[in-house]
Design a protein around this motif. Structure first.
Motif, PDB file in Angstrom:
ATOM      1  N   TRP A   1     -10.766  -7.217   2.559  1.00  0.00           N
ATOM      2  CA  TRP A   1     -11.308  -6.224   1.633  1.00  0.00           C
ATOM      3  C   TRP A   1     -11.392  -4.854   2.277  1.00  0.00           C
ATOM      4  O   TRP A   1     -11.812  -4.707   3.415  1.00  0.00           O
ATOM      5  CB  TRP A   1     -12.685  -6.670   1.139  1.00  0.00           C
ATOM      6  N   GLN A   2     -11.008  -3.861   1.524  1.00  0.00           N
ATOM      7  CA  GLN A   2     -11.022  -2.469   1.981  1.00  0.00           C
ATOM      8  C   GLN A   2     -11.996  -1.668   1.123  1.00  0.00           C
ATOM      9  O   GLN A   2     -12.125  -1.936  -0.070  1.00  0.00           O
ATOM     10  CB  GLN A   2      -9.631  -1.845   1.851  1.00  0.00           C
ATOM     11  N   VAL A   3     -12.630  -0.676   1.716  1.00  0.00           N
ATOM     12  CA  VAL A   3     -13.517   0.217   0.965  1.00  0.00           C
ATOM     13  C   VAL A   3     -12.643   1.252   0.266  1.00  0.00           C
ATOM     14  O   VAL A   3     -11.932   2.019   0.911  1.00  0.00           O
ATOM     15  CB  VAL A   3     -14.525   0.917   1.902  1.00  0.00           C
ATOM     16  N   ASP A   4     -12.671   1.250  -1.060  1.00  0.00           N
ATOM     17  CA  ASP A   4     -11.893   2.220  -1.835  1.00  0.00           C
ATOM     18  C   ASP A   4     -12.783   3.402  -2.164  1.00  0.00           C
ATOM     19  O   ASP A   4     -13.926   3.230  -2.591  1.00  0.00           O
ATOM     20  CB  ASP A   4     -11.388   1.577  -3.133  1.00  0.00           C
ATOM     21  N   HIS A   5     -12.253   4.604  -1.940  1.00  0.00           N
ATOM     22  CA  HIS A   5     -13.026   5.805  -2.270  1.00  0.00           C
ATOM     23  C   HIS A   5     -12.089   6.917  -2.696  1.00  0.00           C
ATOM     24  O   HIS A   5     -10.907   6.923  -2.381  1.00  0.00           O
ATOM     25  CB  HIS A   5     -13.879   6.250  -1.079  1.00  0.00           C
ATOM     26  N   CYS A   6     -12.645   7.861  -3.439  1.00  0.00           N
ATOM     27  CA  CYS A   6     -11.906   9.035  -3.870  1.00  0.00           C
ATOM     28  C   CYS A   6     -11.848  10.005  -2.701  1.00  0.00           C
ATOM     29  O   CYS A   6     -12.889  10.424  -2.189  1.00  0.00           O
ATOM     30  CB  CYS A   6     -12.583   9.687  -5.078  1.00  0.00           C
ATOM     31  N   HIS A   7     -10.648  10.346  -2.259  1.00  0.00           N
ATOM     32  CA  HIS A   7     -10.511  11.236  -1.103  1.00  0.00           C
ATOM     33  C   HIS A   7     -10.885  12.675  -1.441  1.00  0.00           C
ATOM     34  O   HIS A   7     -11.222  13.455  -0.560  1.00  0.00           O
ATOM     35  CB  HIS A   7      -9.083  11.172  -0.555  1.00  0.00           C
ATOM     36  N   ARG A   8     -10.853  13.013  -2.714  1.00  0.00           N
ATOM     37  CA  ARG A   8     -11.201  14.378  -3.130  1.00  0.00           C
ATOM     38  C   ARG A   8     -12.709  14.579  -3.134  1.00  0.00           C
ATOM     39  O   ARG A   8     -13.222  15.565  -2.628  1.00  0.00           O
ATOM     40  CB  ARG A   8     -10.601  14.663  -4.509  1.00  0.00           C
ATOM     41  N   THR A   9     -13.456  13.608  -3.715  1.00  0.00           N
ATOM     42  CA  THR A   9     -14.906  13.765  -3.858  1.00  0.00           C
ATOM     43  C   THR A   9     -15.715  12.981  -2.825  1.00  0.00           C
ATOM     44  O   THR A   9     -16.890  13.259  -2.611  1.00  0.00           O
ATOM     45  CB  THR A   9     -15.365  13.291  -5.252  1.00  0.00           C
TER      46      THR A   9
ATOM     47  N   THR B   1     -16.508   9.890  -3.268  1.00  0.00           N
ATOM     48  CA  THR B   1     -17.225   8.853  -4.003  1.00  0.00           C
ATOM     49  C   THR B   1     -16.601   7.485  -3.747  1.00  0.00           C
ATOM     50  O   THR B   1     -15.401   7.301  -3.917  1.00  0.00           O
ATOM     51  CB  THR B   1     -17.180   9.135  -5.524  1.00  0.00           C
ATOM     52  N   VAL B   2     -17.433   6.529  -3.326  1.00  0.00           N
ATOM     53  CA  VAL B   2     -16.954   5.168  -3.082  1.00  0.00           C
ATOM     54  C   VAL B   2     -16.942   4.414  -4.403  1.00  0.00           C
ATOM     55  O   VAL B   2     -17.902   4.446  -5.165  1.00  0.00           O
ATOM     56  CB  VAL B   2     -17.846   4.447  -2.053  1.00  0.00           C
ATOM     57  N   ARG B   3     -15.812   3.738  -4.656  1.00  0.00           N
ATOM     58  CA  ARG B   3     -15.673   2.955  -5.891  1.00  0.00           C
ATOM     59  C   ARG B   3     -15.965   1.482  -5.654  1.00  0.00           C
ATOM     60  O   ARG B   3     -16.251   0.760  -6.589  1.00  0.00           O
ATOM     61  CB  ARG B   3     -14.267   3.145  -6.457  1.00  0.00           C
ATOM     62  N   GLY B   4     -15.863   1.024  -4.412  1.00  0.00           N
ATOM     63  CA  GLY B   4     -16.166  -0.373  -4.108  1.00  0.00           C
ATOM     64  C   GLY B   4     -15.089  -1.027  -3.268  1.00  0.00           C
ATOM     65  O   GLY B   4     -14.272  -0.358  -2.643  1.00  0.00           O
ATOM     66  N   TRP B   5     -15.093  -2.365  -3.270  1.00  0.00           N
ATOM     67  CA  TRP B   5     -14.180  -3.151  -2.452  1.00  0.00           C
ATOM     68  C   TRP B   5     -12.930  -3.519  -3.235  1.00  0.00           C
ATOM     69  O   TRP B   5     -13.016  -4.003  -4.359  1.00  0.00           O
ATOM     70  CB  TRP B   5     -14.860  -4.431  -1.991  1.00  0.00           C
ATOM     71  N   LEU B   6     -11.754  -3.311  -2.620  1.00  0.00           N
ATOM     72  CA  LEU B   6     -10.475  -3.737  -3.191  1.00  0.00           C
ATOM     73  C   LEU B   6      -9.702  -4.491  -2.111  1.00  0.00           C
ATOM     74  O   LEU B   6      -9.957  -4.316  -0.923  1.00  0.00           O
ATOM     75  CB  LEU B   6      -9.624  -2.531  -3.613  1.00  0.00           C
ATOM     76  N   CYS B   7      -8.730  -5.284  -2.549  1.00  0.00           N
ATOM     77  CA  CYS B   7      -7.856  -5.912  -1.558  1.00  0.00           C
ATOM     78  C   CYS B   7      -6.983  -4.817  -0.937  1.00  0.00           C
ATOM     79  O   CYS B   7      -6.833  -3.725  -1.506  1.00  0.00           O
ATOM     80  CB  CYS B   7      -6.997  -7.010  -2.188  1.00  0.00           C
TER      81      CYS B   7
END
Length: 141
Positions: free
Chosen positions: A96-104, A106-112
């Protein structure tokens, strides 16, 4: 030509258009910076990454903070995009990887790893993602 070669060709063309060969535009912050502000990586065009050191450090801080404050997903967790469970993901290390918006930031959560990498390659750009959906659905008709 594989996707890595295509991406390098894109940046090669972009860099040729630029006036100063000693600078590059970061693909995350869109700021023109000296090549020394980009990490050396012989696999990338001009031997430098396309993301500046400052943006890389920012992303690392965001991910570390999220991992510190949020538990790693349970064994029965499924990727919200592809619906795969941990055992369905072939990957050494963290599935699992931490997904986040690189612009803001903001973390969206865990994704494969695959889904997170896919979003990253599209640079979280809704227009690109929409075009990709349209492109893929052409083959289904």
């Amino acid at each position: 030509m594989d996707s890595h070669e295509q991406l390098n060709l894109f940046y090669e063309i972009q860099d040729k258009v630029e006036d100063d060969p000693n600078t590059r535009v970061c693909i995350e912050c869109n700021e023109r910076k000296s090549l020394v502000d980009f990490t050396v990586d012989i696999q990338h065009h001009l031997g430098r990454k396309h993301t500046c050191r400052e943006c890389i450090r920012r992303s690392v801080r965001i991910v570390k903070e999220y991992r510190r404050t949020h538990r790693y997903p349970d064994a029965d967790y499924k990727c919200p995009l592809c619906n795969k469970e941990h055992k369905g993901i072939r990957r050494n290390g963290n599935a699992w990887q931490v997904d986040h918006c690189h612009r803001t930031g903001t973390v969206r959560g865990w994704l494969c790893h695959r889904c997170n990498s896919g979003l990253g390659l599209f640079q979280d750009d809704i227009n690109r993602l929409t075009k990709a959906i349209e492109w893929v659905t052409q083959g289904e008709e």
